[in-house]
Design an enzyme around this catalytic site. Sequence first.
Site, PDB file in Angstrom:
ATOM      1  N   GLY A  53     -11.228  -1.601   0.434  1.00 48.21           N
ATOM      2  CA  GLY A  53     -10.299  -1.101  -0.589  1.00 48.21           C
ATOM      3  C   GLY A  53     -10.746   0.179  -1.250  1.00 48.21           C
TER       4      GLY A  53
ATOM      5  N   LYS B 284     -13.318  -5.173   9.741  1.00 52.81           N
ATOM      6  CA  LYS B 284     -13.981  -4.212   8.854  1.00 52.81           C
ATOM      7  C   LYS B 284     -15.476  -4.105   9.187  1.00 52.81           C
ATOM      8  CE  LYS B 284     -10.763  -5.213   5.099  1.00 52.81           C
ATOM      9  NZ  LYS B 284     -10.521  -6.147   3.989  1.00 52.81           N
TER      10      LYS B 284
ATOM     11  N   VAL C 253       0.832  -1.210   0.000  1.00 59.79           N
ATOM     12  CA  VAL C 253       0.000   0.000   0.000  1.00 59.79           C
ATOM     13  C   VAL C 253       0.869   1.265   0.000  1.00 59.79           C
ATOM     14  CG1 VAL C 253      -1.873   1.223   1.146  1.00 59.79           C
ATOM     15  CG2 VAL C 253      -1.828  -1.269   1.206  1.00 59.79           C
TER      16      VAL C 253
ATOM     17  N   GLU D 236      -3.324 -10.530   3.952  1.00 58.40           N
ATOM     18  CA  GLU D 236      -2.630  -9.957   5.104  1.00 58.40           C
ATOM     19  C   GLU D 236      -1.417 -10.817   5.438  1.00 58.40           C
ATOM     20  OE1 GLU D 236      -3.817  -7.031   6.738  1.00 58.40           O
ATOM     21  OE2 GLU D 236      -5.042  -7.082   4.950  1.00 58.40           O
TER      22      GLU D 236
ATOM     23  N   ALA E 257       9.231   5.726   6.065  1.00 53.04           N
ATOM     24  CA  ALA E 257       9.894   4.771   6.967  1.00 53.04           C
ATOM     25  C   ALA E 257       9.591   3.348   6.520  1.00 53.04           C
ATOM     26  CB  ALA E 257       9.413   4.968   8.399  1.00 53.04           C
TER      27      ALA E 257
ATOM     28  N   LYS F  46      -7.193  -1.672   9.581  1.00 54.00           N
ATOM     29  CA  LYS F  46      -8.449  -2.039  10.239  1.00 54.00           C
ATOM     30  C   LYS F  46      -8.229  -2.831  11.521  1.00 54.00           C
ATOM     31  CE  LYS F  46      -7.245  -4.791   6.743  1.00 54.00           C
ATOM     32  NZ  LYS F  46      -6.868  -4.616   5.374  1.00 54.00           N
TER      33      LYS F  46
ATOM     34  N   GLY G 293      -5.588  -4.888  -2.698  1.00 59.38           N
ATOM     35  CA  GLY G 293      -4.555  -4.698  -3.708  1.00 59.38           C
ATOM     36  C   GLY G 293      -4.022  -3.277  -3.683  1.00 59.38           C
TER      37      GLY G 293
ATOM     38  N   ILE H 241     -13.577   1.165  -2.443  1.00 62.95           N
ATOM     39  CA  ILE H 241     -14.971   1.632  -2.308  1.00 62.95           C
ATOM     40  C   ILE H 241     -15.027   2.704  -1.209  1.00 62.95           C
ATOM     41  CG2 ILE H 241     -17.350   0.972  -1.780  1.00 62.95           C
ATOM     42  CD1 ILE H 241     -16.610  -1.923  -2.421  1.00 62.95           C
TER      43      ILE H 241
ATOM     44  N   ASP I 216     -10.048 -10.451   9.475  1.00 63.76           N
ATOM     45  CA  ASP I 216      -9.954  -9.183   8.733  1.00 63.76           C
ATOM     46  C   ASP I 216     -11.366  -8.676   8.396  1.00 63.76           C
ATOM     47  OD1 ASP I 216      -8.277  -7.229   6.975  1.00 63.76           O
ATOM     48  OD2 ASP I 216      -9.800  -8.034   5.627  1.00 63.76           O
TER      49      ASP I 216
HETATM   50  P1  NAP Z   1       3.175  -4.812   3.517  1.00 64.81           P
HETATM   51  O1  NAP Z   1       3.256  -4.960   2.054  1.00 64.81           O
HETATM   52  O2  NAP Z   1       3.641  -5.936   4.385  1.00 64.81           O
HETATM   53  O3  NAP Z   1       3.974  -3.486   3.900  1.00 64.81           O
HETATM   54  C1  NAP Z   1       4.273  -3.119   5.222  1.00 64.81           C
HETATM   55  C2  NAP Z   1       5.337  -2.034   5.193  1.00 64.81           C
HETATM   56  O4  NAP Z   1       5.576  -1.585   6.511  1.00 64.81           O
HETATM   57  C3  NAP Z   1       6.685  -2.508   4.631  1.00 64.81           C
HETATM   58  O5  NAP Z   1       7.223  -1.511   3.799  1.00 64.81           O
HETATM   59  C4  NAP Z   1       7.546  -2.666   5.894  1.00 64.81           C
HETATM   60  O6  NAP Z   1       8.919  -2.420   5.641  1.00 64.81           O
HETATM   61  C5  NAP Z   1       6.981  -1.572   6.749  1.00 64.81           C
HETATM   62  N1  NAP Z   1       7.197  -1.771   8.173  1.00 64.81           N
HETATM   63  C6  NAP Z   1       6.787  -2.819   8.937  1.00 64.81           C
HETATM   64  N2  NAP Z   1       7.155  -2.618  10.228  1.00 64.81           N
HETATM   65  C7  NAP Z   1       7.787  -1.429  10.265  1.00 64.81           C
HETATM   66  C8  NAP Z   1       8.406  -0.665  11.300  1.00 64.81           C
HETATM   67  N3  NAP Z   1       8.433  -1.083  12.565  1.00 64.81           N
HETATM   68  N4  NAP Z   1       8.976   0.521  10.984  1.00 64.81           N
HETATM   69  C9  NAP Z   1       8.953   0.973   9.701  1.00 64.81           C
HETATM   70  N5  NAP Z   1       8.384   0.297   8.683  1.00 64.81           N
HETATM   71  C10 NAP Z   1       7.813  -0.889   8.959  1.00 64.81           C
HETATM   72  O7  NAP Z   1       1.676  -4.497   3.981  1.00 64.81           O
HETATM   73  P2  NAP Z   1       0.534  -3.796   3.105  1.00 64.81           P
HETATM   74  O8  NAP Z   1      -0.203  -4.824   2.338  1.00 64.81           O
HETATM   75  O9  NAP Z   1       1.113  -2.618   2.418  1.00 64.81           O
HETATM   76  O10 NAP Z   1      -0.474  -3.338   4.273  1.00 64.81           O
HETATM   77  C11 NAP Z   1      -0.262  -2.159   5.007  1.00 64.81           C
HETATM   78  C12 NAP Z   1      -1.541  -1.811   5.782  1.00 64.81           C
HETATM   79  O11 NAP Z   1      -2.590  -1.600   4.858  1.00 64.81           O
HETATM   80  C13 NAP Z   1      -2.039  -2.909   6.715  1.00 64.81           C
HETATM   81  O12 NAP Z   1      -2.636  -2.330   7.845  1.00 64.81           O
HETATM   82  C14 NAP Z   1      -3.100  -3.629   5.885  1.00 64.81           C
HETATM   83  O13 NAP Z   1      -4.069  -4.282   6.681  1.00 64.81           O
HETATM   84  C15 NAP Z   1      -3.696  -2.448   5.167  1.00 64.81           C
HETATM   85  N6  NAP Z   1      -4.383  -2.758   3.934  1.00 64.81           N
HETATM   86  C16 NAP Z   1      -3.805  -3.530   2.991  1.00 64.81           C
HETATM   87  C17 NAP Z   1      -4.465  -3.781   1.805  1.00 64.81           C
HETATM   88  C18 NAP Z   1      -3.880  -4.644   0.725  1.00 64.81           C
HETATM   89  O14 NAP Z   1      -4.611  -4.965  -0.229  1.00 64.81           O
HETATM   90  N7  NAP Z   1      -2.618  -5.027   0.799  1.00 64.81           N
HETATM   91  C19 NAP Z   1      -5.732  -3.228   1.600  1.00 64.81           C
HETATM   92  C20 NAP Z   1      -6.310  -2.419   2.590  1.00 64.81           C
HETATM   93  C21 NAP Z   1      -5.613  -2.188   3.753  1.00 64.81           C
HETATM   94  P3  NAP Z   1       9.776  -3.364   4.645  1.00 64.81           P
HETATM   95  O15 NAP Z   1       9.219  -3.082   3.276  1.00 64.81           O
HETATM   96  O16 NAP Z   1      11.158  -2.899   4.792  1.00 64.81           O
HETATM   97  O17 NAP Z   1       9.529  -4.765   5.106  1.00 64.81           O
HETATM   98  N1  HSE Z   2      -6.332  -8.674   3.091  1.00 60.90           N
HETATM   99  C1  HSE Z   2      -7.371  -7.752   2.834  1.00 60.90           C
HETATM  100  C2  HSE Z   2      -8.380  -8.394   1.894  1.00 60.90           C
HETATM  101  C3  HSE Z   2      -6.795  -6.506   2.227  1.00 60.90           C
HETATM  102  O1  HSE Z   2      -8.063  -9.435   1.290  1.00 60.90           O
HETATM  103  O2  HSE Z   2      -9.492  -7.897   1.775  1.00 60.90           O
HETATM  104  C4  HSE Z   2      -7.801  -5.400   2.022  1.00 60.90           C
HETATM  105  O3  HSE Z   2      -8.226  -4.876   3.232  1.00 60.90           O
END
Ligand code: NAP
Ligand code: HSE
Length: 462
Positions: free
Chosen positions: A162, A233, A42, A218, A71, A133, A332, A164, A229
């Site tokens: 996402g 939500k 994200v 996740e 960061a 969330k 995504g 929406i 999850d």
């Molecule tokens: P991700 O790909 O695992 O990315 C997490 C990021 O946080 C990485 O860049 C990681 O660094 C960094 N990080 C973790 N711990 C840290 C710390 N202590 N200090 C600094 N940086 C740190 O996760 P994501 O999918 O982007 O999800 C991020 C958030 O968005 C979550 O809360 C998730 O539930 C939410 N979300 C995700 C989606 C989705 O579709 N993926 C959709 C809606 C909401 P490194 O890159 O160096 O490992």
């Molecule tokens: N892991 C979550 C999903 C990301 O599949 O819906 C979006 O919040």
Amino acid sequence: MSGSVSKGQGVFKIALSRAVFRGKLTALMRQVKLGIIGGGTVGGGVYEALRRNGALMALRLGVGLEIVRVAVRDLKKNRSARIPRALLTADWREVVCDPEVHLVVELIGGTTVAREVVLAALRLGKPVVTANKALLSAHGKELFAAAQKHGTNLYYEASVAGGIPIIKALREGFVGNRITALYGIVNGTCNYILTRMKLEGADFDAVLADAQRLGYAETPPDLDIDGHDAAHKTGILASLAHGFWVNPKTVCVEGIRHISALDIKFAGDLGYTIKLLGMVKKMGPAGRVQVSVYPTLVPNAHVLASVNGVFNAVFVRGDIAGDALFYGRGAGRDATASAVLSDLADAALDLKFGTKHRLPPFVPHQRSGAVAPIEEVVSQYFVRLNVVDRPGVLARIATLFGQLNIGISSVIQPEGHEGKSVPLIFMLHYATHGAVRKALARIARLPAVKARPVMLRVESFE
Ligand code: NAP
Ligand code: HSE
């Protein structure tokens, strides 16, 4: 007044006083500077999306958005997003406390460090945008209170469904309605898995691996497939709709691990599609609400049955608006980044015009609100048993249902399953979850019943 952030045993003193920060804001001119914590799926998506559409947003908003720090955990990691090395740091405190950073975006996930990040920023009077969330579900009450106390705001559009804009829709679009029912397919990973199992006969583990590769799941994916999850939500949506912050421990949660190809097929034969459905339903006048997440048989004629793949949908019933449907990509990189951009726009305008409470993030107003125990919730059911095929078994099972006042609407013994034991499907009339659970416990003890009964709820959307 100055804030402080704990760091290990000691205390990391923040050089920036809130007064200085406010001074910076009055001199804001036309550029809001962002510090992003997290540069993964994200965070990287937000960086790329702002590169692509930042100029357009600036034209539309009259204020620019500039990412000045990011960061991450591992500075050496190869990233698909082209974040300049010079913006990166491995210390989130450097970003939150940087006097140049007006607005903090939390995109790391989890509930421990993320909570520290959000609280630290709010204490400095800096608005926060989050997609987290799990964090809101566990600590929402505390975080909204902190935002209010420190005269700033917490934005969380990306936390549910996402791309929406459902948070905005509930807070703004439906502000004049009482929400009598809300149904959501709010986990993209589960919907992607269930869709491919149904349409392609695909294997659960293989599809889950694809969902992980595509950045939907996740870390760990158990949060998705065990329903948590979706429960986070659904709890957030229920809180907004009913005015009390839903404690996640009170939400009934079942995931999709136990859904077999057989159940998907039998449900299909009966005219249903299995969906992991979040439900928020008003139960009577006393402020009690059903808040649940479980795999549900949705009639194929209902619009939610055809929400496929990573798409999400939220069906809202307002007492004035009637029914409304919101549909879009639920997970995504880009879909989520789009929701973060929408929050960034609101936050930037709030900063620019000093309207920190233009729209409070969450206002508790329902003192008597409570989640009803799932045992009291009434629905219809699909039950699949595996039984020895001999006379008298069906009658014995029907008696056990009857003893608990549970009516059977149909019984099917699908052909082509001859053997020592055979599947037997029951469709049950409306009954409480408590009664059906009790009946199934008794039925499971019959010597003729050879496997744990499968019980799925059927939703009629009445
Ligand atoms: P991700 O790909 O695992 O990315 C997490 C990021 O946080 C990485 O860049 C990681 O660094 C960094 N990080 C973790 N711990 C840290 C710390 N202590 N200090 C600094 N940086 C740190 O996760 P994501 O999918 O982007 O999800 C991020 C958030 O968005 C979550 O809360 C998730 O539930 C939410 N979300 C995700 C989606 C989705 O579709 N993926 C959709 C809606 C909401 P490194 O890159 O160096 O490992
Ligand atoms: N892991 C979550 C999903 C990301 O599949 O819906 C979006 O919040």
